[in-house]
Design an enzyme around this catalytic site. Structure first.
Site, mmCIF file in Angstrom:
data_model
loop_
_atom_site.group_PDB
_atom_site.id
_atom_site.type_symbol
_atom_site.label_atom_id
_atom_site.label_comp_id
_atom_site.label_asym_id
_atom_site.label_seq_id
_atom_site.Cartn_x
_atom_site.Cartn_y
_atom_site.Cartn_z
ATOM 1 N N SER A 114 0.640 -1.049 -0.013
ATOM 2 C CA SER A 114 -0.193 0.000 0.035
ATOM 3 C C SER A 114 0.973 1.293 -0.063
ATOM 4 O O SER A 114 1.800 1.112 0.648
ATOM 5 C CB SER A 114 -1.053 -0.149 1.378
ATOM 6 O OG SER A 114 -1.838 0.962 1.303
ATOM 7 N N HIS A 118 2.206 12.101 -0.596
ATOM 8 C CA HIS A 118 1.705 13.553 -0.683
ATOM 9 C C HIS A 118 2.910 14.507 -0.727
ATOM 10 O O HIS A 118 4.101 14.134 -0.188
ATOM 11 C CB HIS A 118 1.252 14.116 0.742
ATOM 12 C CG HIS A 118 -0.012 13.262 1.420
ATOM 13 N ND1 HIS A 118 -1.242 13.429 0.590
ATOM 14 C CD2 HIS A 118 -0.022 12.065 2.170
ATOM 15 C CE1 HIS A 118 -2.176 12.540 1.251
ATOM 16 N NE2 HIS A 118 -1.373 11.785 1.844
ATOM 17 N N HIS A 128 -2.097 7.234 -4.812
ATOM 18 C CA HIS A 128 -2.310 6.197 -4.065
ATOM 19 C C HIS A 128 -2.247 4.923 -4.974
ATOM 20 O O HIS A 128 -2.611 4.981 -6.133
ATOM 21 C CB HIS A 128 -3.618 6.100 -3.714
ATOM 22 C CG HIS A 128 -4.166 4.721 -2.923
ATOM 23 N ND1 HIS A 128 -5.203 4.216 -3.747
ATOM 24 C CD2 HIS A 128 -4.040 4.128 -2.262
ATOM 25 C CE1 HIS A 128 -5.441 2.813 -3.438
ATOM 26 N NE2 HIS A 128 -4.940 2.658 -2.317
ATOM 27 N N ASN A 130 -2.384 0.446 -4.664
ATOM 28 C CA ASN A 130 -2.035 -0.737 -3.546
ATOM 29 C C ASN A 130 -2.513 -1.885 -4.588
ATOM 30 O O ASN A 130 -3.368 -2.014 -5.411
ATOM 31 C CB ASN A 130 -3.088 -0.863 -2.324
ATOM 32 C CG ASN A 130 -4.351 -1.134 -2.576
ATOM 33 O OD1 ASN A 130 -4.881 -2.321 -2.527
ATOM 34 N ND2 ASN A 130 -5.329 -0.083 -2.617
ATOM 35 N N THR A 131 -1.923 -2.926 -4.066
ATOM 36 C CA THR A 131 -2.376 -4.402 -4.753
ATOM 37 C C THR A 131 -1.985 -5.468 -3.718
ATOM 38 O O THR A 131 -1.308 -5.505 -2.694
ATOM 39 C CB THR A 131 -1.316 -5.035 -5.805
ATOM 40 O OG1 THR A 131 -0.259 -5.052 -5.557
ATOM 41 C CG2 THR A 131 -1.545 -3.957 -6.903
ATOM 42 N N HIS A 162 -3.697 7.528 -16.933
ATOM 43 C CA HIS A 162 -4.618 6.603 -17.199
ATOM 44 C C HIS A 162 -4.344 5.738 -18.387
ATOM 45 O O HIS A 162 -4.596 4.471 -18.456
ATOM 46 C CB HIS A 162 -6.152 7.437 -17.630
ATOM 47 C CG HIS A 162 -6.993 7.584 -16.483
ATOM 48 N ND1 HIS A 162 -7.925 6.890 -16.098
ATOM 49 C CD2 HIS A 162 -6.809 8.676 -15.542
ATOM 50 C CE1 HIS A 162 -8.479 7.389 -14.965
ATOM 51 N NE2 HIS A 162 -8.149 8.581 -14.640
ATOM 52 N N HIS A 192 -20.565 12.817 0.882
ATOM 53 C CA HIS A 192 -21.047 13.958 1.902
ATOM 54 C C HIS A 192 -20.636 15.159 1.236
ATOM 55 O O HIS A 192 -20.739 16.184 1.573
ATOM 56 C CB HIS A 192 -20.539 13.511 3.310
ATOM 57 C CG HIS A 192 -19.208 13.732 3.485
ATOM 58 N ND1 HIS A 192 -18.289 12.530 3.386
ATOM 59 C CD2 HIS A 192 -17.950 14.772 3.691
ATOM 60 C CE1 HIS A 192 -16.987 12.896 3.769
ATOM 61 N NE2 HIS A 192 -16.779 14.423 3.850
ATOM 62 N N GLY A 275 -6.678 -5.592 13.883
ATOM 63 C CA GLY A 275 -5.584 -5.378 14.892
ATOM 64 C C GLY A 275 -4.208 -5.054 14.481
ATOM 65 O O GLY A 275 -3.106 -5.309 14.851
#
Length: 292
Positions: A114, A118, A128, A130-131, A162, A192, A275
């Site tokens: 991951s 920034h 970002h 991740n795999t 892209h 939101h 956890g």
């Protein structure tokens, strides 16, 4: 499935670690070539551990974070391999996604990488990627993706990002790019705020065509596409002049990014509920942000 998959799980975990090593090296090379006279940034590496239900070893990984560099203000590249038993909330979430037998046998194994970056210069987009691979005694699947998060949009940067991901998808299935681009647009949306958190990319989950080798090859292709998709954008923009206006735009956009990751991101919820090391899970949060 357990014995048959021991070799495959080890192969996947080794791959995610090798991708981590390649990205860390590439990002430190960007720091060496970055503008300014400040020392080039370097990653601080620490081990992470997952606490098992009875205190037993439940796996862990490496958290690699670079702060206050020439190019990166904060970037984390984490890799982990964890195992154990899913708690009640995680079991319910898996069952809702159609994972069979999870209530009867809640054992799991998961490995992945991951990354969240920034940037110092507001003209360089945050990113970002991740795999991952997930296994239970009754099912296995791959997931991941990458999305670009500019605070100042450049159409040519979006097109390049892209195009690199599309090429990776097209080499495996001509329908993957459209399918996974649409999924990214839906997944990386902030309800939101009524807007996307960035300019998208690709996102996929629960990938199990029945052909483990083919699905793993595609997952690797997405990971391999990341550096060619992102590094040219950094090289193109990191020396662009910027000031307080651009910095303010960047900080406000980071607030949007933080809201998404804390409220909606599936990986954040899973990591905290199972956890895993909280610092590693929350590595994605920006170092500074602003709300209007």
């Amino acid at each position: 499935m357990t014995s048959d998959f021991d070799t495959r799980k080890a192969e996947a975990a080794t791959w995610f670690r090798s991708l981590r090593d390649a990205i860390v090296a590439a990002f430190e090379a960007l720091e060496d070539a970055g503008p300014g006279e400040a020392p080039a940034g370097r990653f601080e590496v620490s081990e992470t551990r997952r606490a098992g239900a009875a205190g037993e070893d439940a796996g862990g990984g490496l958290m690699s974070v670079m702060r206050c560099g020439r190019v990166f203000e904060k970037v984390g590249v984490n890799v982990s391999t964890v195992h154990g038993q899913l708690g009640a909330k995680a079991q319910a979430a898996m069952a809702a996604r159609g994972v069979p037998g999870i209530a009867e046998d809640p054992r799991f194994w998961a490995s992945g990488i991951s990354l969240v970056a920034h940037m110092q210069n507001p003209h360089v987009p945050a990113v970002h990627m991740n795999t991952r691979m997930f296994w239970t005694p009754h099912a296995w699947w791959f997931g991941g993706g990458a999305d670009l998060n500019p605070c100042i949009d450049y159409a040519e940067d979006t097109a390049h990002f892209h195009a690199a991901l599309k090429a990776a998808c097209d080499a495996h299935d001509p329908g993957f790019y459209t399918r996974f681009k649409d999924w990214a647009d839906e997944y990386f949306f902030v309800p939101h705020r009524g807007r996307a958190r960035g300019v998208g990319g690709v996102f996929f989950d629960d990938l199990n065509t029945g052909d483990w080798d083919a699905d793993f090859a595609f997952t690797k292709a997405v990971g391999q596409a990341f550096l060619p998709a992102f590094v040219p954008l950094v090289e193109r923009r990191h020396a662009t002049a910027w000031g307080e206006v651009e910095r303010d735009i960047q900080l406000v956009h980071r607030g949007l990014y933080a809201e998404y990751n804390l409220v909606y991101d599936r990986g954040t919820k899973f990591g905290l509920e199972t956890g895993h090391d909280a610092n590693a899970v929350l590595m994605s949060l920006p170092p500074l942000a602003k709300w209007i």
